[in-house]
Design a protein around this motif. Sequence first.
Motif, mmCIF file in Angstrom:
data_model
loop_
_atom_site.group_PDB
_atom_site.id
_atom_site.type_symbol
_atom_site.label_atom_id
_atom_site.label_comp_id
_atom_site.label_asym_id
_atom_site.label_seq_id
_atom_site.Cartn_x
_atom_site.Cartn_y
_atom_site.Cartn_z
ATOM 1 N N ILE A 74 2.338 31.567 -4.085
ATOM 2 C CA ILE A 74 3.033 31.840 -5.337
ATOM 3 C C ILE A 74 2.879 30.612 -6.222
ATOM 4 O O ILE A 74 2.515 29.525 -5.750
ATOM 5 C CB ILE A 74 4.529 32.176 -5.119
ATOM 6 C CG1 ILE A 74 5.257 30.953 -4.544
ATOM 7 C CG2 ILE A 74 4.698 33.387 -4.224
ATOM 8 C CD1 ILE A 74 6.773 31.090 -4.566
ATOM 9 N N LEU A 75 3.158 30.800 -7.525
ATOM 10 C CA LEU A 75 3.072 29.681 -8.460
ATOM 11 C C LEU A 75 4.462 29.143 -8.758
ATOM 12 O O LEU A 75 5.404 29.900 -9.014
ATOM 13 C CB LEU A 75 2.423 30.126 -9.771
ATOM 14 C CG LEU A 75 0.968 30.581 -9.727
ATOM 15 C CD1 LEU A 75 0.480 30.853 -11.152
ATOM 16 C CD2 LEU A 75 0.080 29.550 -9.051
ATOM 17 N N SER A 76 4.577 27.827 -8.742
ATOM 18 C CA SER A 76 5.773 27.140 -9.235
ATOM 19 C C SER A 76 5.333 26.251 -10.392
ATOM 20 O O SER A 76 4.136 26.160 -10.693
ATOM 21 C CB SER A 76 6.417 26.309 -8.124
ATOM 22 O OG SER A 76 5.540 25.280 -7.702
ATOM 23 N N ALA A 77 6.269 25.599 -11.015
ATOM 24 C CA ALA A 77 5.927 24.774 -12.171
ATOM 25 C C ALA A 77 5.000 23.630 -11.800
ATOM 26 O O ALA A 77 4.248 23.134 -12.645
ATOM 27 C CB ALA A 77 7.198 24.235 -12.819
ATOM 28 N N ASP A 78 5.028 23.203 -10.525
ATOM 29 C CA ASP A 78 4.164 22.101 -10.112
ATOM 30 C C ASP A 78 2.984 22.567 -9.262
ATOM 31 O O ASP A 78 2.436 21.789 -8.486
ATOM 32 C CB ASP A 78 4.972 21.015 -9.378
ATOM 33 C CG ASP A 78 5.851 21.584 -8.266
ATOM 34 O OD1 ASP A 78 5.914 22.825 -8.130
ATOM 35 O OD2 ASP A 78 6.473 20.784 -7.548
ATOM 36 N N GLY A 79 2.586 23.834 -9.415
ATOM 37 C CA GLY A 79 1.353 24.278 -8.769
ATOM 38 C C GLY A 79 1.562 25.382 -7.744
ATOM 39 O O GLY A 79 2.630 25.995 -7.649
#
Length: 892
Positions: A771-776
């Motif tokens: 999954i994507l988070s704000a830091d990658g």
Amino acid sequence: MGKRQRWQYGLLSLVVLILCVVGRPAIAHLAASDPAPHRLVAQASTTLEQQAQTAYQQGQYQTAIDLLQQAQQQYVAQGDRVKAAIALSNLSLTYQQLGQWEAATSALQQAWTLLDNQSVPVPVQAQMLDVQGQLYFATGQLNPALTAWQQTADLYDQLGDSQRYVLSRLHQAQALQAQGLFQQVLSTLTDLADTVNNQPDSPTKVTILRQLGDSLRATGNLDQAETQLQTSLQLAEQLQEPTLMAASNLSLGNLEQGKFNIAFEDKRLEDANNHIRQALNYYQQVAQLDTGELSIQANLNFMRLLVSPSLPQWDLALRRLYPDLKGFLPKLSPGRSTVLAYVGLAKNLILLRENNAPNAPSWREIATLLAPAQTQAQALGDARSQSLVLGTLGHIYELAQQWPDAEDLSRQALVLAQEVRADDLRYQWEWQLGRILKAEDQEPGAIAAYTQAFETLKTIRSDLVTANPDVQFSFRESVEPIYRELVQLLVDPVPEITEIAQLKANKQNGSSDDDQARLRQARDVMEALQVAELENFFQAACIDNTVSIDEVVNEEDTTAAVLYAILLDDRLEVVMKLPQRSDLIHYSAPASRATVNNLLADYRSQLTRGSNVKASGQTLYDWLLRPAAEQGLLAPDDIKTLIFVLDGNLRLIPMTTLHDDDDFLVRKYAISLVLGLEVRDPEVLPPREQVKVLAASLETPPPEEARFYDVLPGVTVELGIIQDTNMAVTALQDDAFTRPALTSELQSTDFNIVHLATHGQFGSDRQNTYILSADGRLNIDTLGQIFKSRRQADTQLEMLILSACKTATGDSREVLGIAGAMVQSGARSAIATLWSVDDNASVLFTETLYAELAKPGVSRAEALRRAQVALLDRYPGRPRFWAPYVLVGSWR
């Protein structure tokens, strides 16, 4: 000319060039398995011993033998039994280098006899045990070798000799690797790498890093494997050690060959092209650096690449590599590695014959090729190698349909494998014997052999099924067929039920105890396959704290029915478990696996395109449910929830879209997927006022992902909807949604539900599940590490909801990614989607789902059903909007 053919021809000139460069591998004595030349056991310096040591280090083994025999005789004459034993131990080690195993064994036995009732210094004990371990390992006695090296390591640990302690642990890893125990190897080598990390560069350090890289490759950690292997190569180059440089290049070539196989299977032909170029270049480096065993192995691996169906350069393999290898192998010194080289060549030729390559050697020629290997294995007294040779010969006779000889050889190989507890070989020969007995129409014997193979696999599954498809044990080729072929045998004797009257009679009269026993065993086997697939996906055992589904539907949820769909070559089998009923229901559809898969491919395409799926849904309903439904076994007043255990590509289709001629299945039943006969403690959700939710959303993907993923304005609305519920909600929105923040929240609060509204993907392997988070990207392993911090929490994580994520290419293993995310998080269930969802539809889905979740008497599956029906009413005739959502795990 098709794209694949053009791609293959484009590589042909490269292959020819590499063949010309690799050339003919020269013959030299095979390198030892140690990272550095063996040292003779330490002893007091004398002229004879110094001369023997010098001769040994120069490879003048016969001279060393003569000198050591003289030294030993002198010590006997002087009455110094300890020094005489040391000389005999060194003599054994020298005999081992010449492959004179009887002499090596005799010398070592004499040495230990001399030490009876003697006070022996600990360093001498340790080094003699090391020599004993080398002898055991070389002659295929892997468990005794492992024990000897464990004792050696303990002694060196007592002495504080860190270098030799590390070497002993490295030897243990080699013994574990030879037994196919990949996870234990990985654990041992990871510890060793940590130990030598701050030590000066040395051949030992190079070897540890290389073997760690090999182990990481075997367990599917390809990126980490490349890092370790490149580091080992750099260190070997700095040390100017050609043999170590060759070994690292060989491992890197094997890694690239594995990446080629994966890229080719995923139809990423450009990537496959790059990987094959790299593999060939690494093998070329091996040939330039080494003239012995490693060069031979590089050529065998190169030939394996050429004979594979992916890159069928059969003529080149037969004209160039086969004659060279066939001529070189007889010149090698006898030993276990030479036996393995013969077997490797034979397996390459078997693959050529199986693919009907023009001018491939006859079965007789391939069998004759193994004669020297059989002779050497017998002379060595190496039961494991004998088992490998005899089993391979048995396979050749099986393919030649010479059944009596095939059966006899397979039984001999099996006995030898059992004697040395080589379970990684044993299950193969049990499977082989089962195939042969089936061909001979000996059904009871075939079932017994297959069942034993299945049981043997259980004992080694945690290691064996975790091997990545690019290494020796291919799950889909060497493990999965055993389960399916056993099920085929078990259900064959049960009459196929294609007529409703037959099903009705079976319902009234019951089936025989034997039929029920077979059905239960078949169901157990398929359950084991489901678990094995998940473990293969993770390269680790991962299911724990589970309860039987039968127990749940008999005692806790008597409105749920469980359906097991099994894809066989010639038909689709259905086994059904109804609540509070001991007998299983069984019927089948006369649709071959190919027919079913063709329908499923069209069905999936229709679903994702938004086409009308009614006809496909009706066909699948007819196969899976109609016989039971028309007998009233699934009356909606009695059965509220259908729990599916799906096989293969059936997982690609949401069962909600099946159509009974009146409407979609979602109108009548709540539906859940499970991956076996056991689930993680399926409790009901706590009351709404007790539910704590962690909701995270990411509207704009991080910059490095912007070219792959669009903005998701709906997830912000989605997060607001969750916050407006009467549940306790903690939100992480946009820039606040980072790995550290997610970790911190999970460590500080016991949440019941974790909702991640962000882009993501469920791929066919762990590397493509994230999954994507704000830091990658947070891949599935990272998610597991994040959630691990809350595993001991008092509050069970009930649900993991993955919104806006999607599966990648329509591979049946992608559902394992969803299940894997659930397992890694420790959740009882997960909700995710089988394809990308509409942003507006996702908002309505979330609103309805949270309105229904944790209502009194509303299960998770029922809450999901109501949310999907709301979408169905909003988007009639368009299942692309409402159908992708699936619930995996606990349905309660």
